[in-house]
Scaffold this motif. Structure first.
Motif, mmCIF file in Angstrom:
data_model
loop_
_atom_site.group_PDB
_atom_site.id
_atom_site.type_symbol
_atom_site.label_atom_id
_atom_site.label_comp_id
_atom_site.label_asym_id
_atom_site.label_seq_id
_atom_site.Cartn_x
_atom_site.Cartn_y
_atom_site.Cartn_z
ATOM 1 N N HIS A 70 0.837 -1.187 0.000
ATOM 2 C CA HIS A 70 0.000 0.000 0.000
ATOM 3 C C HIS A 70 0.887 1.258 0.000
ATOM 4 O O HIS A 70 0.630 2.215 -0.701
ATOM 5 C CB HIS A 70 -0.897 -0.048 1.241
ATOM 6 N N HIS A 71 1.960 1.181 0.814
ATOM 7 C CA HIS A 71 2.862 2.319 0.888
ATOM 8 C C HIS A 71 3.679 2.493 -0.382
ATOM 9 O O HIS A 71 3.993 3.588 -0.778
ATOM 10 C CB HIS A 71 3.828 2.160 2.073
ATOM 11 N N TRP A 128 6.563 8.116 -6.015
ATOM 12 C CA TRP A 128 6.842 9.543 -6.221
ATOM 13 C C TRP A 128 8.305 9.856 -5.906
ATOM 14 O O TRP A 128 8.987 10.563 -6.648
ATOM 15 C CB TRP A 128 5.905 10.349 -5.310
ATOM 16 N N SER A 161 2.901 2.246 -3.281
ATOM 17 C CA SER A 161 2.210 2.706 -4.475
ATOM 18 C C SER A 161 2.143 4.224 -4.589
ATOM 19 O O SER A 161 2.027 4.748 -5.667
ATOM 20 C CB SER A 161 0.801 2.123 -4.505
ATOM 21 N N GLY A 162 2.233 4.935 -3.496
ATOM 22 C CA GLY A 162 2.082 6.384 -3.575
ATOM 23 C C GLY A 162 3.362 7.137 -3.344
ATOM 24 O O GLY A 162 4.049 7.560 -4.280
ATOM 25 N N LEU A 163 3.726 7.266 -2.083
ATOM 26 C CA LEU A 163 4.892 8.069 -1.723
ATOM 27 C C LEU A 163 6.179 7.502 -2.312
ATOM 28 O O LEU A 163 6.996 8.243 -2.859
ATOM 29 C CB LEU A 163 5.010 8.154 -0.199
ATOM 30 N N THR A 164 6.361 6.181 -2.233
ATOM 31 C CA THR A 164 7.609 5.593 -2.705
ATOM 32 C C THR A 164 7.771 5.781 -4.210
ATOM 33 O O THR A 164 8.854 6.127 -4.690
ATOM 34 C CB THR A 164 7.678 4.100 -2.335
#
Lengths: 115, 235
Positions: A4-5, A12, A7-10
């Protein structure tokens, strides 16, 4: 860290870090090539056989593949809005293509570095 | 007095048929007249079926967000003197049209609700006020002024592409407004809620939001600060 993590911040962060690395690498590599005019095949191979060049070039290709993954994934998530199965199909094709490119690059790099 | 031409988007699903642009000509345009005044006069003098939202008339309530010559804005604070003719008036893009210039804002409000736009405390409620230093209060400037007109979110291509998943600039500005508030204690949960590829990270810094905001706010900057805070708390 869950997927889950990732997919967004990482994604980016990976996009930005890989961009910075590739920009620096391209500048450095251009400087190296320009400062040694008249490369022939043998000196070109000798250049990539140097550990520093081989390692930084390998990191460049890893950055490139990760950067492509995040960038094309962004385009797919933006434009293929309606259908999750279509997104999955396109992301899978992208993944397979990038893995194939990765294997091909590893093959080339190993041949250049080992000889 | 001057005469002005208006092309106004008309659509009435109850009558059937497709949306079309209708030409109106309005005379006796006063200097300093706003677009909302012109719409009110067209409705009163020429076509009472023309439908649009409006209320306060001074850029505070956020009811009359419309697309004016291709750019989102509030009709009530857009002077006619600044507009090229014929003035093309459309509903804000990317939203279902209910009738003429009135759009269904449900999706927009849904995203607003989802960011929990209120203070959340984990400690027991105290009997006295929550005090803030002037510096802490200053952090809310440029955030709390949002009137939820929807100009920014409906100008955002990321929202057009993923209206159901991307929170949109207005909701994300409010997400940051509560993350930045010294009295709020829900930071970890708020950030966790925004993780994933869609809710926050569909923003590609296109900056249409900051460009059109009638209150001069900058949601792009707020989104950047949310990403920074996420990063700081991850490493």
């Amino acid at each position: 860290m869950s997927s889950h993590h990732l997919s967004g911040l990482t994604a980016w962060l990976v996009q930005r870090l890989s961009a910075v690395y590739m920009a620096l690498f391209v500048v450095a590599m251009t400087a190296v090539v320009v400062s040694h005019p008249g490369y022939d095949y043998a000196s070109w191979r000798a250049l990539f056989a140097q550990p520093l060049v081989a390692v930084t070039t390998s990191i460049f290709f890893i950055s490139l593949l990760l950067h492509i993954w995040v960038g094309i994934r962004d385009i797919i998530l933006d434009y293929v809005g309606g259908s999750p199965s279509m997104r999955l199909l396109l992301l899978s094709l992208l993944g397979v293509w990038l893995i194939a490119m990765g294997i091909w690059i590893v093959r080339i790099m190993l041949r250049v570095m080992l000889i | 007095m001057a005469t002005m031409l208006f092309d106004i988007y008309r659509y009435d699903p109850e009558q059937g048929g497709k949306p079309f642009m209708q030409r109106f000509e309005l005379d006796n345009i006063d200097p300093g007249m706003m677009l909302r005044d012109a719409l009110i006069r067209i409705k009163a003098e020429q076509d009472e079926t023309l439908t649009f939202r409006h209320s306060c008339g001074e850029g505070v309530c956020g009811s009359d967000a419309i697309n004016i010559n291709g750019t989102n804005g509030l009709g009530c604070i857009t002077p006619l003197s600044e507009l090229k003719q014929p003035v093309k008036v459309r509903p804000v893009p990317g939203m279902p049209v209910i009738r003429d210039l009135v759009v269904d804002m449900q999706q927009f409000y849904h995203h607003y609700r989802e960011v929990k736009p209120y203070l959340i405390r984990h400690e027991p409620e105290q009997e006295v006020e929550f005090l803030q230093s002037p510096e802490e209060r200053d952090k809310l400037d440029g955030l709390y002024e949002c009137i939820l007109c929807g100009c920014c979110t409906t100008a955002c291509p990321s929202f057009w592409w993923n209206p159901d998943k991307f929170r949109g600039p207005a909701a994300l500005l409010q997400a940051w407004r509560f993350l930045a508030d010294s009295r709020d204690q829900n930071t970890a949960e708020r950030l966790e809620e925004l993780e994933g590829p869609y809710k926050l990270f569909r923003c590609h810094t296109i900056m249409n939001c900051a460009n059109v905001c009638p209150k001069g706010l900058n949601p792009t900057k707020a989104i950047g600060l949310i990403k920074q805070l996420m990063l700081k708390r991850q490493i």
